[in-house]
Design a protein around this motif. Sequence first.
Motif, mmCIF file in Angstrom:
data_model
loop_
_atom_site.group_PDB
_atom_site.id
_atom_site.type_symbol
_atom_site.label_atom_id
_atom_site.label_comp_id
_atom_site.label_asym_id
_atom_site.label_seq_id
_atom_site.Cartn_x
_atom_site.Cartn_y
_atom_site.Cartn_z
ATOM 1 N N VAL A 139 0.844 -1.191 0.000
ATOM 2 C CA VAL A 139 0.000 0.000 0.000
ATOM 3 C C VAL A 139 0.879 1.240 0.000
ATOM 4 N N LYS A 140 0.599 2.132 -0.938
ATOM 5 C CA LYS A 140 1.381 3.363 -1.026
ATOM 6 C C LYS A 140 0.592 4.554 -0.507
ATOM 7 N N PHE A 141 -0.669 4.606 -0.849
ATOM 8 C CA PHE A 141 -1.520 5.704 -0.347
ATOM 9 C C PHE A 141 -2.988 5.304 -0.461
ATOM 10 N N VAL A 142 -3.813 6.092 0.190
ATOM 11 C CA VAL A 142 -5.252 5.802 0.178
ATOM 12 C C VAL A 142 -5.978 6.998 -0.419
ATOM 13 N N LEU A 143 -6.894 6.697 -1.325
ATOM 14 C CA LEU A 143 -7.680 7.746 -1.973
ATOM 15 C C LEU A 143 -9.138 7.657 -1.556
ATOM 16 N N GLN A 144 -9.856 8.768 -1.580
ATOM 17 C CA GLN A 144 -11.308 8.706 -1.408
ATOM 18 C C GLN A 144 -11.911 8.591 -2.797
ATOM 19 N N LEU A 145 -12.731 7.557 -2.962
ATOM 20 C CA LEU A 145 -13.299 7.272 -4.271
ATOM 21 C C LEU A 145 -14.812 7.348 -4.137
ATOM 22 N N ARG A 203 -12.467 5.157 -14.131
ATOM 23 C CA ARG A 203 -12.742 6.157 -13.104
ATOM 24 C C ARG A 203 -11.627 6.196 -12.073
ATOM 25 N N ILE A 204 -11.163 4.981 -11.679
ATOM 26 C CA ILE A 204 -10.103 4.945 -10.672
ATOM 27 C C ILE A 204 -8.844 5.619 -11.213
ATOM 28 N N LEU A 205 -8.505 5.290 -12.440
ATOM 29 C CA LEU A 205 -7.339 5.923 -13.051
ATOM 30 C C LEU A 205 -7.490 7.436 -13.082
ATOM 31 N N GLY A 206 -8.689 7.877 -13.388
ATOM 32 C CA GLY A 206 -8.965 9.314 -13.449
ATOM 33 C C GLY A 206 -8.716 9.981 -12.111
ATOM 34 N N VAL A 207 -9.171 9.344 -11.046
ATOM 35 C CA VAL A 207 -9.006 9.921 -9.709
ATOM 36 C C VAL A 207 -7.527 9.942 -9.329
ATOM 37 N N ILE A 208 -6.836 8.841 -9.631
ATOM 38 C CA ILE A 208 -5.409 8.758 -9.280
ATOM 39 C C ILE A 208 -4.631 9.863 -9.997
ATOM 40 N N LYS A 209 -4.973 10.037 -11.245
ATOM 41 C CA LYS A 209 -4.281 11.033 -12.052
ATOM 42 C C LYS A 209 -4.440 12.445 -11.496
ATOM 43 N N GLU A 210 -5.633 12.708 -10.964
ATOM 44 C CA GLU A 210 -5.922 14.037 -10.437
ATOM 45 C C GLU A 210 -5.317 14.263 -9.055
ATOM 46 N N SER A 211 -5.015 13.158 -8.380
ATOM 47 C CA SER A 211 -4.648 13.312 -6.966
ATOM 48 C C SER A 211 -3.174 13.652 -6.805
ATOM 49 N N ASP A 223 -1.151 12.434 -4.505
ATOM 50 C CA ASP A 223 -0.386 11.204 -4.303
ATOM 51 C C ASP A 223 -0.107 10.519 -5.630
ATOM 52 N N GLY A 224 -1.127 10.499 -6.485
ATOM 53 C CA GLY A 224 -0.978 9.868 -7.793
ATOM 54 C C GLY A 224 0.151 10.502 -8.577
ATOM 55 N N LYS A 225 0.206 11.822 -8.516
ATOM 56 C CA LYS A 225 1.243 12.541 -9.260
ATOM 57 C C LYS A 225 2.624 12.250 -8.682
ATOM 58 N N ARG A 226 2.640 11.998 -7.368
ATOM 59 C CA ARG A 226 3.900 11.751 -6.686
ATOM 60 C C ARG A 226 4.472 10.361 -7.062
ATOM 61 N N TYR A 227 3.595 9.373 -7.117
ATOM 62 C CA TYR A 227 4.047 7.997 -7.282
ATOM 63 C C TYR A 227 4.147 7.555 -8.746
ATOM 64 N N PHE A 228 3.385 8.152 -9.618
ATOM 65 C CA PHE A 228 3.299 7.626 -10.979
ATOM 66 C C PHE A 228 3.647 8.678 -12.036
ATOM 67 N N GLU A 229 4.024 8.133 -13.216
ATOM 68 C CA GLU A 229 4.131 8.994 -14.402
ATOM 69 C C GLU A 229 3.107 8.507 -15.392
ATOM 70 N N PHE A 230 2.579 9.427 -16.138
ATOM 71 C CA PHE A 230 1.468 9.064 -17.011
ATOM 72 C C PHE A 230 1.853 9.209 -18.487
ATOM 73 N N THR A 231 1.308 8.284 -19.312
ATOM 74 C CA THR A 231 1.530 8.372 -20.752
ATOM 75 C C THR A 231 0.582 9.401 -21.336
ATOM 76 N N GLU A 232 0.785 9.672 -22.614
ATOM 77 C CA GLU A 232 -0.086 10.660 -23.249
ATOM 78 C C GLU A 232 -1.526 10.188 -23.344
ATOM 79 N N ASP A 233 -1.687 8.836 -23.389
ATOM 80 C CA ASP A 233 -3.071 8.320 -23.469
ATOM 81 C C ASP A 233 -3.769 8.331 -22.117
ATOM 82 N N GLY A 234 -3.020 8.719 -21.072
ATOM 83 C CA GLY A 234 -3.652 8.719 -19.754
ATOM 84 C C GLY A 234 -3.340 7.466 -18.974
ATOM 85 N N ASP A 235 -2.565 6.506 -19.546
ATOM 86 C CA ASP A 235 -2.205 5.303 -18.794
ATOM 87 C C ASP A 235 -0.998 5.600 -17.919
#
Length: 1010
Positions: A940-946, A960-968, A970-982
Amino acid sequence: MKPLSLQISGYKWLNSRRTRSHVPLNLYRWSSTAQLPRLDFPSIDAKWRNYWSKRSLDTSQSSSTSSQTPDHVARPQKYYICPMFPYPSGTLHMGHLRNYAVADVLARYRHMAGYDVIHPLGWDAFGLPAENAAIERGVDPAEWTISNIYKMKEQLELMNGSWAWHREIATCHPDFYKHTQSIFLMLYERGLAYQEDALVNWDPVDGTVLANEQVDANGFSWRSGAKVEKKNLKQWFLKITDFKEDLLNGLKLLSEGNKWPERVISMQKNWLGKCNGIKLQFNIENSIKGDESGTVEVFTTRADTLFGVQYLALSLKHPIVEFIAKENPELQAFIDNGPTLPLDSKAGFLLPDVRAINPMSAFGGATTKVQTPIPVYAAPYVLDDYGSGAVMGVPGHDPRDHAFWRENKGSKPILTVIAPNSQASPVSSFLIPGEDDVPFMERGILTVASGPFSGLTSDEAIVKIVEKLQADGQYAEPSETWRLRDWLISRQRYWGAPIPIVHCGSCGTVPVPTYDLPVALPKLRKDQLKCKGGNPLEDIPEWVNTQCPKCQQPAKRETDTMDTFMDSSWYYFRYIDPRNEAAPFDKTLASRLLPVDLYIGGVEHAILHLLYARFIARFLATTDLWPPDIVEDGSTTPDPANIGEPFKELITQGMVHGRTYSDPETQRFLRPEEVDLTDLEQPKIKNSEVTPKISFEKMSKSKYNGVDPTICINKHGADATRAHMLFQAPVRDVLEWDEERIVGIHRWFHRIWRIVHTASSSTTPDFSPEPTTYSPRAHFTIFNSVSSEYNDTEQDLLITLRQTIDSVRTAYSETYALNTAVSDLIKLTNTIDSTSIFSPENQSQSAVNPVVYFDAVSVLLRLMAPITPAFAEECWEALLAPLKASGFIRSTPSSSRIAQEALPSSSIFDMVFPETAHLPPAAFLERRSMPCAVQINGKVKFVLQLRDSGDVGEDELRKRILGVIKESEDGKRYFEFTEDGDIEGVKKMIVVSRGRTVNFVVPGKGKGKK
Ligand SMILES: [Zn+2]
């Protein structure tokens, strides 16, 4: 309910997140800086009591002739709620307060829920305590009682109750006891009231007879506490035993759905005491003159213990005992002494030369120990009317027989013939003092001492033994006995309803004709007001001497008055038609308004009052007054509501115990002034500085722990007192009254006061730019008209509302868990209080729409109104004031009383009780936020409210989950996103439990981005 036609310009977009910033500034008027009006609870009580006094919630017909009120038409379903009426002692105590508060809450709820409520109160005004108290003071019992009624009524009025005073009755009023007398005459005509010589319980202190039920297990009077004596007197009885089967069968109906407490049902069952057993005969060895049969009949439920019979005991009135006593002065002296013995006395008198033969001796074998012949005793513990006044003594298997044996036979061994089921090869044994000398009372297996029956279970043995005795030509008959005796209603005292009978030398006992009723009580002379004890009526010749109604010759009135339980056995019938002169009540009203739907009172009435009331109701159901059938257009159909039972449902509320201080060393109870309570948590005894012992005990003068409810009400207000009382304990449990904790309720009230003003000020005045035909009764439909875009806070609030409505409704209508109702209301208050209202100044994503806030407060007030009626009214008025001022709420021209009265004096009790159906659908509200644990490679890295996505498909959920992670963040901290949003480098995305956990498998990147 009328659908709301709400046309508020700009209302729709108010609910849309996207356009919230366009809310015009003038839509809100904040008064957060304004001072709240101060709360003065006693003044609020007074204001609303005055308001209510001009209207009654109980609007059902009070007489058969009055025309139906429009309100009655609107409320077709009646609900009759009746608290047990008080004895007018002149002082209201906490027990009353609890009883009447519970009843009032439930009555007010039923009214709001649309029922035609009958909620009366009256006075159980006859009885010895009033007579004794009045005579002690040298005043007339009638004057004394009436002044007490006034006093208590004043105290009761402080409680904010909703009693229908137009139904008030007092059993000592001639208008009431006239009908108590007519019911007696109805019983008399049917042969159900009779006079007979009887050995009765005499209370030497009060100078009157007591019913068996009024003597406790140790032989003391339930009222005076005096040791009860036996006396032979001519007494009036009611044949309640004719109804024993009905009374027993009725208990089955009452126990269905737990409508009556299990405890009361079983106490009544015991009291009726139906018992199946066998009648048997013991032969008497030396046949005695005067008893031709030469046998003694006994009744037993335990024929399986016959091989263990070691003696016979006969009642003091048994023919054999009476015969022998004629020539045996010692026995006669023993008999004469009988009435002075305690009721549980195990004294015995061995009858000389009389011995009995055990019928089982015919089957005796080598292994049996049938003792024959056996001794025969005269013993006061054998009742005349149990079986035939004889008992077979089985000391090994009956505790009373055991005690009798030890008292009369000392340490002589006692035989046991039944062993516990667990013993494989049961052997018999003997009980010897000092070594487990306890009778074995359960059923079990017959030991070898029972010869041919050994090895059988008790139940099998009873059947076989009866068969064997009958086959052998001996007497053995299945039989039943009842513990219930006829009801002795004669009292040799003044303050009760006179028994309407005249004794005539030639005609005998003559009933007073109904048109001569009431037989009114004469006034007592001054000299009679001074002496206590005895019956003053006997001493008033001008009252006693009368004319025989049949032959007009001089005759004498019956001077016995009726047991006050006779008054309380039917008073609830009278409430439905309290001013009827011709009859006790009208039969049409009875069939419409009876039975009582909910009866509330103390468990101390489990037997006496409730059994007598059931008897009289069952009797009335056999008469034309409360017929069990409805006759309409010549055809007869059974009335499903009338099963002859007076009370459909019963609540027995617990006692109120008071905080009690005592000295830990001497155990002495301390007076309030002896205890230093400056620090409540650490009280000290003033003289010694020692910490006193604190306990909660039944309130009594000797423990200095009584609380005057009116002082408490005057100090804290009636509503806080009611709420505190209900909050502290479940209705059926003992309530430990701790007045200090009432501050918690006051804090709650102040919080409510604050949110009411927040709600009302946020909606004024532009909240309603277009005045409409709005009725507050329909306000809830606003919820359904708003757009479905609720934010998380609003959803949480609506879900809490839904749960609270559910739980409070259930508490008011089914479980009566009023303590949890209060606690749920406090929780709802806290939820509302923790939200803020969306406004130009407050554009937080978690702020709630003012309409949602307003309606949440409106729901809260209506839910709590039954418990805190005056405070709820005050809040309701404050909540609606701005709307009224703006003209938003207008009465409609319809015929509805509600609408007509909506302004300006609308009462919260005219509002409909909240229902969950008025809220947005549950399924919709389920879409709320939930935590989503985001894992990388299983950690577990972080917890989001969904937001819970309801029943969307798997792919949509991932998106939807991907969308929330992308906006958050924590999401920005842990992940990098492709141009397609993956997400870069993710091999697999695993969604567990509909999004509660999501795991990203990222090869070679154990720690994610960092
Ligand atoms: Zn006569």
